[in-house]
Enzyme design. Sequence first.
Site, short mmCIF file in Angstrom:
data_model
loop_
_atom_site.label_atom_id
_atom_site.label_comp_id
_atom_site.label_asym_id
_atom_site.label_seq_id
_atom_site.Cartn_x
_atom_site.Cartn_y
_atom_site.Cartn_z
N ARG A 145 -4.21 1.37 11.08
CA ARG A 145 -4.85 0.95 12.33
C ARG A 145 -4.71 2.07 13.34
O ARG A 145 -3.65 2.67 13.50
CB ARG A 145 -4.20 -0.33 12.88
CG ARG A 145 -4.50 -1.59 12.06
CD ARG A 145 -5.98 -1.96 12.12
NE ARG A 145 -6.28 -3.17 11.38
CZ ARG A 145 -6.64 -3.23 10.11
NH1 ARG A 145 -6.72 -2.10 9.41
NH2 ARG A 145 -6.91 -4.38 9.53
N GLU A 149 -14.90 1.05 17.09
CA GLU A 149 -15.75 1.26 15.92
C GLU A 149 -17.06 0.49 16.07
O GLU A 149 -17.03 -0.66 16.51
CB GLU A 149 -15.01 0.83 14.65
CG GLU A 149 -13.73 1.64 14.40
CD GLU A 149 -13.02 1.24 13.11
OE1 GLU A 149 -13.58 0.43 12.35
OE2 GLU A 149 -11.92 1.72 12.87
N ARG A 153 11.16 0.24 10.53
CA ARG A 153 12.33 -0.34 11.20
C ARG A 153 13.15 -1.22 10.27
O ARG A 153 14.37 -1.31 10.42
CB ARG A 153 11.87 -1.14 12.42
CG ARG A 153 11.46 -0.28 13.61
CD ARG A 153 11.23 -1.13 14.85
NE ARG A 153 11.00 -0.30 16.02
CZ ARG A 153 9.80 0.07 16.46
NH1 ARG A 153 8.72 -0.31 15.78
NH2 ARG A 153 9.67 0.82 17.53
N HIS A 184 -14.22 4.20 8.42
CA HIS A 184 -13.44 3.02 8.03
C HIS A 184 -13.88 2.49 6.67
O HIS A 184 -14.35 1.36 6.53
CB HIS A 184 -13.54 1.92 9.09
CG HIS A 184 -12.35 1.00 9.06
ND1 HIS A 184 -11.94 0.27 10.16
CD2 HIS A 184 -11.48 0.67 8.07
CE1 HIS A 184 -10.88 -0.44 9.86
NE2 HIS A 184 -10.58 -0.22 8.58
N THR A 211 -4.90 5.47 7.55
CA THR A 211 -5.87 4.52 7.01
C THR A 211 -5.45 3.10 7.36
O THR A 211 -5.96 2.15 6.77
CB THR A 211 -5.97 4.66 5.48
OG1 THR A 211 -4.67 4.48 4.90
CG2 THR A 211 -6.51 6.03 5.10
N ILE A 235 0.83 -1.20 0.00
CA ILE A 235 0.00 0.00 0.00
C ILE A 235 0.87 1.25 0.00
O ILE A 235 0.65 2.18 -0.78
CB ILE A 235 -0.96 -0.02 1.20
CG1 ILE A 235 -1.98 -1.15 1.03
CG2 ILE A 235 -1.67 1.33 1.35
CD1 ILE A 235 -2.91 -1.33 2.20
#
Length: 319
Positions: A238, A267, A177, A286, A236, A157
């Site tokens: 978590r 949610e 990381r 979401h 977008t 993504i």
Amino acid sequence: MTLRCAVLDDYQDVALTLADWSVLDGAVDVRTLGLPFRSEDEVVEAIGDCEIVVAMRERTPFPASLLARLPRLRLLITSGMRNASIDLSAAAGHGVTVCGTGSNTEPPVELTWALILGLARNVVAESTAMRAGGPWQSTLGTDLHGRRLGLLGLGKIGTRVARIGQAFGMDVVAWSRNLTAERAAEAGVTATATKEELLETSDFVSVHLVLGDRTRGLLDADALRRMRPTGYLVNTSRAAIVDQPALLRALRENWIAGAGLDVFDHEPLGADDPLRTLPNVLALPHLGYVTRRNYEGYFQQAVEDITAYLAGTPVRQLG
């Protein structure tokens, strides 16, 4: 014997229209549930009689405590091939087969850019003014061309988000990381030496990391204070990757210019949650993966999962 199947969290009431469930006629009785559950008790009451459950992403968690209360459950299907809210070990211990479906990466990429563009050009404020007969132009937009986009995470993504940023003429940098300079260069992106450097130098910061022990709370108060007061945060991925009380304070006290949010700790978001009304927040419920093509894939493959399970040859198993 006809098995019972519940399709959960079908908010738009579309599950039965996007796949051919008739292939299960006579073997499985399918019903859909559209409202979110408020407690484990509600889940047990709603689906305690089911041998098969189809879950939509992580909307309804399946921890060990809930799985222990669903003795009839034999097949649990989740949309996507990863679901952190399902205790796979507990499922295996209770004899529950867990299967997934494919999921497209393009929809969350597109929504990320909807949030970035909406923030940059004050789309909500200006559109609201148009509808309400308010002022004709009241804001100055933020340019994307020539600005820096900082990506926390450069996976599938993040890499797609980077390409679009480059098309806008942005300077794109990334950090995680495990990100190497070579891997970043392959995507035409510069890897920053530290997370702090990315936060301090970026005009837009977008989160594209997987939630885990090392990323939970990664953006805490100290991290958010390192962002530019003219900078925007977009998440977008978590919600728990960003310390939520710290984010709320950052927005209220204008440590940053604003945030585009599609994910939240709880949610659906509470009706009185301040994130719904803060003027420097562009919030969506979401919607990252909520597109027709994704849903067609989810439900069509859920039917395939059920068919394969009934034939004794489960596919796309998790765990």
